[in-house]
Design a protein around this motif. Structure first.
Motif, short mmCIF file in Angstrom:
data_model
loop_
_atom_site.label_atom_id
_atom_site.label_comp_id
_atom_site.label_asym_id
_atom_site.label_seq_id
_atom_site.Cartn_x
_atom_site.Cartn_y
_atom_site.Cartn_z
N ALA A 246 -8.70 -0.29 -15.07
CA ALA A 246 -9.26 -0.21 -13.72
C ALA A 246 -8.62 -1.24 -12.80
N CYS A 247 -8.37 -2.43 -13.33
CA CYS A 247 -7.72 -3.48 -12.53
C CYS A 247 -6.32 -3.04 -12.10
N LEU A 248 -5.57 -2.48 -13.03
CA LEU A 248 -4.22 -2.01 -12.71
C LEU A 248 -4.28 -0.85 -11.71
N ASP A 249 -5.26 0.02 -11.86
CA ASP A 249 -5.41 1.15 -10.94
C ASP A 249 -5.80 0.67 -9.54
N GLU A 250 -6.74 -0.28 -9.46
CA GLU A 250 -7.18 -0.80 -8.16
C GLU A 250 -6.03 -1.46 -7.42
N ARG A 251 -5.17 -2.13 -8.15
CA ARG A 251 -4.03 -2.79 -7.53
C ARG A 251 -2.88 -1.83 -7.29
N ASP A 252 -3.02 -0.60 -7.78
CA ASP A 252 -1.96 0.39 -7.67
C ASP A 252 -0.67 -0.20 -8.24
N HIS A 253 -0.80 -0.80 -9.42
CA HIS A 253 0.29 -1.54 -10.03
C HIS A 253 1.46 -0.64 -10.38
N LEU A 254 2.66 -1.16 -10.21
CA LEU A 254 3.87 -0.39 -10.49
C LEU A 254 4.00 0.05 -11.93
N ILE A 255 3.29 -0.58 -12.85
CA ILE A 255 3.36 -0.18 -14.25
C ILE A 255 2.91 1.26 -14.42
N ARG A 256 2.19 1.78 -13.45
CA ARG A 256 1.72 3.16 -13.49
C ARG A 256 2.83 4.15 -13.17
N VAL A 257 3.99 3.67 -12.73
CA VAL A 257 5.14 4.55 -12.47
C VAL A 257 5.80 4.86 -13.81
N ALA A 258 5.96 6.13 -14.10
CA ALA A 258 6.51 6.55 -15.39
C ALA A 258 7.92 6.00 -15.59
N GLY A 259 8.13 5.38 -16.74
CA GLY A 259 9.46 4.92 -17.12
C GLY A 259 9.93 3.61 -16.50
N ILE A 260 9.11 2.98 -15.68
CA ILE A 260 9.54 1.73 -15.05
C ILE A 260 9.50 0.60 -16.08
N THR A 261 10.45 -0.30 -15.97
CA THR A 261 10.52 -1.42 -16.91
C THR A 261 9.98 -2.69 -16.27
N ALA A 262 9.68 -3.67 -17.10
CA ALA A 262 9.20 -4.97 -16.59
C ALA A 262 10.26 -5.62 -15.70
N GLY A 263 11.52 -5.46 -16.07
CA GLY A 263 12.61 -6.01 -15.25
C GLY A 263 12.66 -5.38 -13.87
#
Length: 90
Positions: free
Chosen positions: A49-66
């Motif tokens: 929920a925290c990641l969703d509320e922040r609309d975090h980029l990790i939710r983009v398919a295939g994106i890397t930490a770098g």
């Protein structure tokens, strides 16, 4: 050992704890971001929920930490519409 031996330590610890609690700010922008790759066990729904509320980029398919780090360096920290989106077919 007697409890009297620890009373000063306890009082100092309690005072610091209460100061920390008094200064607590529940602002999400000040909270650390949950590690998206970690298993948060019973807190997993809260972390998601925290990641969703922040609309975090990790939710983009295939994106890397770098890639997330590079985007953050130029001020893009969420999946908000920074770039033009493709137009809907008319």
């Amino acid at each position: 050992m007697r409890s009297e031996d620890f009373i000063h330590y306890y009082r100092n610890l309690k005072e610091r704890f209460l100061e920390m609690q008094g200064a607590y700010d529940a602002d999400l922008d000040q909270c650390p971001i949950p590690d998206p790759g970690a298993d948060h066990y019973e807190w997993q729904e809260c972390a998601d929920a925290c990641l969703d509320e922040r609309d975090h980029l990790i939710r983009v398919a295939g994106i890397t930490a770098g890639q997330i780090k590079k985007l953050a360096e130029v001020g893009i920290c969420s999946d908000q519409p920074h770039l033009p989106r493709p137009r809907s077919p008319t």
